[in-house]
Design an enzyme around this catalytic site. Structure first.
Site, PDB file in Angstrom:
ATOM      1  N   CYS A 262      86.998  17.046 -90.500  1.00 42.45           N
ATOM      2  CA  CYS A 262      88.357  17.372 -90.977  1.00 42.45           C
ATOM      3  C   CYS A 262      89.365  17.121 -89.862  1.00 42.45           C
ATOM      4  O   CYS A 262      89.209  17.621 -88.757  1.00 42.45           O
ATOM      5  CB  CYS A 262      88.426  18.834 -91.430  1.00 42.45           C
TER       6      CYS A 262
HETATM    7  N1  MHO Z   1      89.399  21.324 -97.706  1.00 43.99           N
HETATM    8  C1  MHO Z   1      88.897  21.647 -96.415  1.00 43.99           C
HETATM    9  C2  MHO Z   1      89.130  20.560 -95.403  1.00 43.99           C
HETATM   10  C3  MHO Z   1      90.509  20.008 -95.381  1.00 43.99           C
HETATM   11  S1  MHO Z   1      90.511  18.656 -94.446  1.00 43.99           S
HETATM   12  C4  MHO Z   1      92.024  18.028 -94.417  1.00 43.99           C
HETATM   13  C5  MHO Z   1      89.531  22.913 -95.923  1.00 43.99           C
HETATM   14  O1  MHO Z   1      90.368  23.449 -96.603  1.00 43.99           O
HETATM   15  O2  MHO Z   1      89.151  23.401 -94.858  1.00 43.99           O
HETATM   16  O3  MHO Z   1      89.651  17.684 -95.110  1.00 43.99           O
END
Ligand code: MHO
Length: 222
Positions: free
Chosen positions: A35
């Site tokens: 991420c």
């Molecule tokens: N949906 C995940 C990762 C976000 S990242 C921009 C979260 O909320 O932590 O992929």
């Protein structure tokens, strides 16, 4: 009402007063480390990093967006002053802060070093081989040439700072279009996520002419 607030005029000078002049020569590095919110903040706090951006790269799908990524991966792109921080050092940070030993469950989060030139490609390959030799583990992180970075949506840029109550909204409003590329914003984004040393934080805050309530909100988090 905004116009009658004396702190607004001072605050609008923040960019000029607080942002360090860009070094004459910069280089760019691009990493996929899971991420992208995390590495955006981590690199943003590093001395020598001039700006950070998050985006999508490493795939072939035209015009990827967060909800239609196709075969792209979340990446952070770092523009840095090579006189202060080297590509070697950025890479070390990259290895230390993503799981290079396993394949990510989704291509969106795979580990990938997207190189910008032959030198970067050689350094990355050399470091990966050294890591494998030292640990006896095989590295799953790919090393590929960067074709193109597609900038991620605004709400993903400097996510940690943007989601900090009060501070995020006010800085976004003040910086406007300069928010994403500002060095100071990159640093603050890192600091609110817990990166940087007390000395670095104090040095940046001392250069800024922040209204007291913003300073207080930031201080609560550093
Ligand atoms: N949906 C995940 C990762 C976000 S990242 C921009 C979260 O909320 O932590 O992929």
């Amino acid at each position: 009402m905004e116009e009658s607030d004396p702190s607004v005029t001072e605050f609008s000078l923040l960019e000029q007063q607080g942002d360090t002049p860009s070094p004459s020569e910069t280089e760019t590095a691009t990493f996929g480390m899971g991420c992208f919110w995390g590495p955006d903040a981590r690199f943003g706090a590093m001395e020598g990093v001039v700006r950070t951006r998050v985006g999508y790269a490493g795939g072939t799908t035209p015009n990827p967006r967060y909800y239609s990524l196709g075969d792209h991966t979340e990446v952070v792109q770092v523009v840095y002053d090579p006189g202060t921080v080297t590509y070697d050092e950025l890479l070390e940070d990259c290895w230390a802060n993503h799981d290079w030993t396993s394949t990510a469950h989704k291509r969106q989060y795979r580990g990938v070093i997207l190189t910008h030139d032959d030198h970067q490609h050689e350094v990355a390959t050399r470091q990966r081989t050294a890591l494998e030799e030292q640990t006896g583990q095989s590295a799953e992180t790919a090393i590929e040439r960067l074709e193109q970075l597609f900038l991620a949506e605004d709400y993903h840029q400097k996510y940690e700072l943007r989601s900090t109550p009060v501070v995020g909204d006010e800085l976004e409003a003040q910086y406007g279009d300069a928010f994403v590329d500002s060095t100071v914003v990159a640093r603050l984004n890192g600091f609110v996520a817990g990166h940087g040393t007390p000395a670095q934080r104090n040095e940046v805050l001392a250069r800024l002419n922040l209204p007291p309530r913003l300073l207080a909100e930031l201080r609560r988090r550093f």
